[in-house]
Every structure is written in C-alpha cells, then in structure tokens.
Design an enzyme around this catalytic site. Structure first.
Site, PDB file in Angstrom:
ATOM      1  N   ASP A  65    -102.997  25.904  33.173  1.00 44.47           N
ATOM      2  CA  ASP A  65    -102.338  26.013  34.467  1.00 44.47           C
ATOM      3  C   ASP A  65    -102.259  27.459  34.949  1.00 44.47           C
ATOM      4  O   ASP A  65    -102.532  28.402  34.201  1.00 44.47           O
ATOM      5  CB  ASP A  65    -100.916  25.446  34.381  1.00 44.47           C
ATOM      6  N   TYR A 123    -101.669  26.047  20.329  1.00 48.42           N
ATOM      7  CA  TYR A 123    -101.004  26.805  21.376  1.00 48.42           C
ATOM      8  C   TYR A 123     -99.906  27.662  20.764  1.00 48.42           C
ATOM      9  O   TYR A 123     -99.320  27.316  19.731  1.00 48.42           O
ATOM     10  CB  TYR A 123    -100.371  25.875  22.410  1.00 48.42           C
TER      11      TYR A 123
END
Length: 273
Positions: A65, A123
């Site tokens: 994003d 992540y």
C-alpha cells in the site's frame, strides 16, 4: 551431422529476469501502477524500459500500500535484450529515483510470476515508544508513547502469540479484500524490543500468505491490547467471531516493511551472488 541452423528463423528470446527490489514507500501511492499517481511499479517499469523499450509489464509478488516500505519485493519481467543480471542491477540504478533500488537480479523462465511461486512472506512492523517524534524515523515507524511501560510490551507479546498457527483471519482484512478463502497460516509472530535502540519495538510476522491490511490490523490489535484499549484475548475473540469490529485499529502504513518473499524458484546466475 547436425543440420545447419535456418538463417531465416528468429533468434530465441532471452530468459526472464527476477529482481529483488528495496524501496522507501513514503512518497509513493503504493506498489501497483495507477494512472496519474507516482508508484513503485511505474518508476521501476520506466527504468527498465530505458534499457529495453520492448518490456511490456512487470509482475510483482506483493501489492504494498501507499507508504509501505520493502527490503525484498520480488519483481519479474520478460526482456528482448540479452543483458546479464549484473547489467540489470547496475543499469537500472542510473534511471531509478533515490527511494528505489534493485538489490539483486537472476535468470528465470519467461513468464515467471513471483506471486504464483511464493511459498511465504515475512513482514516487519516498527513501533517507536517515545514521548516525542524522531525526525530521522519520520514516516518509517508508528510512534506509540504508551508502550514505554514494559508491562505494555508483555501484553502485546502475549496477544501476538494468539495469532500463530492456521486460523480463519476474516476479521483481519480490509473491506476492500473480496477473497472468499480467509484461512491463513502464520508460522511466526514475535514482539521484541530492539537491543540497540530500546525505543524501537519490532513485530515480525511470517506466514504463507496475507490479505489486504492483515498485518496492519494484527499490529493495531496488539497495540490496542498493550495500551489497554482492548481487553486481553482480542485476537482470539476476533478469530472466533470473524468480525472486523472485534479486532483493533488498522496500524498506519509508516512502520510496515515487506522484508522477504520466499519463492519456489530463486533463479540462476544471480548477481550479487
């Protein structure tokens, strides 16, 4: 004897190329190409086309994003020029903005798609537990001063342990994610204070696949429990109910990093090796 090659036949097309790409996502509208928006994919494709104008598309492993960063995004494309992996790494450096760098290149079959070859992703989310902002970390961490208490870290760590394993993570995705299969496996979820800078808290999340905003909602839930805005056990309650309202807030993109993507095929003749 072998028959001589037909001089009129076209030369075989070169191999596909797999890149490992790092970027600071602060000034971009995410990875995926968007008309009239500055994106990672748009800048990368322009740099590659400066070397080979015939490149039609690039295929990424993750659509990060706006504001999200990456150490190890994976991108593949099909060139028509014979350029070795070293040439793609060094050549793109001349055309990319300073926020994006190709860190590695290797040869893969043409048409190779990292998203379909993915075997897992890792992540990292960085939290800053400080009363005041740090200009050198602006846009790269989420500052949450309520985490300065060690008891808050203990609460976050206990909550994170509830997310490990195979679960239905329907409550931990954004409304923009239409996928029907919401079962995912998280192999590791940890919350650790950085030994070199105790102001920083690192949340590591490793799993087979992720949904839109899944890591950010998980982190938001850990933080909401840590600062006692949600009762302990919020992760378990949200997993059971599958209701987004039972999970915590969506953490901002600033502190999120795509660390690595493990692929079934890492390519060959990689540079750097």
């Amino acid at each position: 004897m072998n028959e001589p090659a037909d001089e009129g036949s076209p030369s075989p097309l070169p191999d596909g190329i797999l890149l490992t790409v790092a970027y600071d996502g602060r000034t971009f509208s995410g990875f995926a190409h968007q008309p009239d928006r500055r994106t990672i994919a748009g800048e990368l494709l322009a740099a590659l086309r400066a070397m080979d104008p015939t490149i039609r598309e690039i295929r990424g492993s993750s659509r990060t994003d706006a504001g999200v960063h990456a150490f190890g995004q994976r991108v593949a494309f099909d060139p028509s020029r014979e350029v070795p992996p070293r040439g793609w790494v060094l050549g793109t450096a001349r055309h990319l903005p300073k926020e994006i760098a190709v860190r590695r290149a290797s040869l893969v079959p043409r048409g190779f798609t990292p998203r379909f070859a993915s075997q897992g992703k890792r992540y990292r989310y960085l939290l800053l537990r400080d009363l005041v902002r740090d200009p050198f970390l602006e846009g790269r961490v989420w500052r949450v001063d309520q985490l300065r208490d060690d008891a808050a870290i203990t609460r976050a760590r206990a909550e994170a342990s509830l997310a490990v394993g195979t679960h239905d993570f329907a409550a931990f995705r954004s409304a923009a994610d239409p996928r029907e299969n919401t079962v995912r496996t998280l192999r590791r979820v940890s919350v650790e204070v950085d030994p070199d800078d105790p102001r920083l808290v690192r949340i590591e999340v490793e799993g087979d696949a992720f949904m839109h905003n899944m890591v950010r909602i998980l982190v938001g839930t850990f933080v909401d429990v840590a600062r006692e805005r949600l009762a302990p056990g919020a992760v378990s309650r949200a997993l059971a109910s599958k209701r987004r309202d039972d999970a915590g807030i969506t953490a901002p993109p600033d502190g999120l990093y795509l660390v690595s993507v493990t692929l079934a095929d890492e390519g060959r003749e990689a540079w750097p090796a």
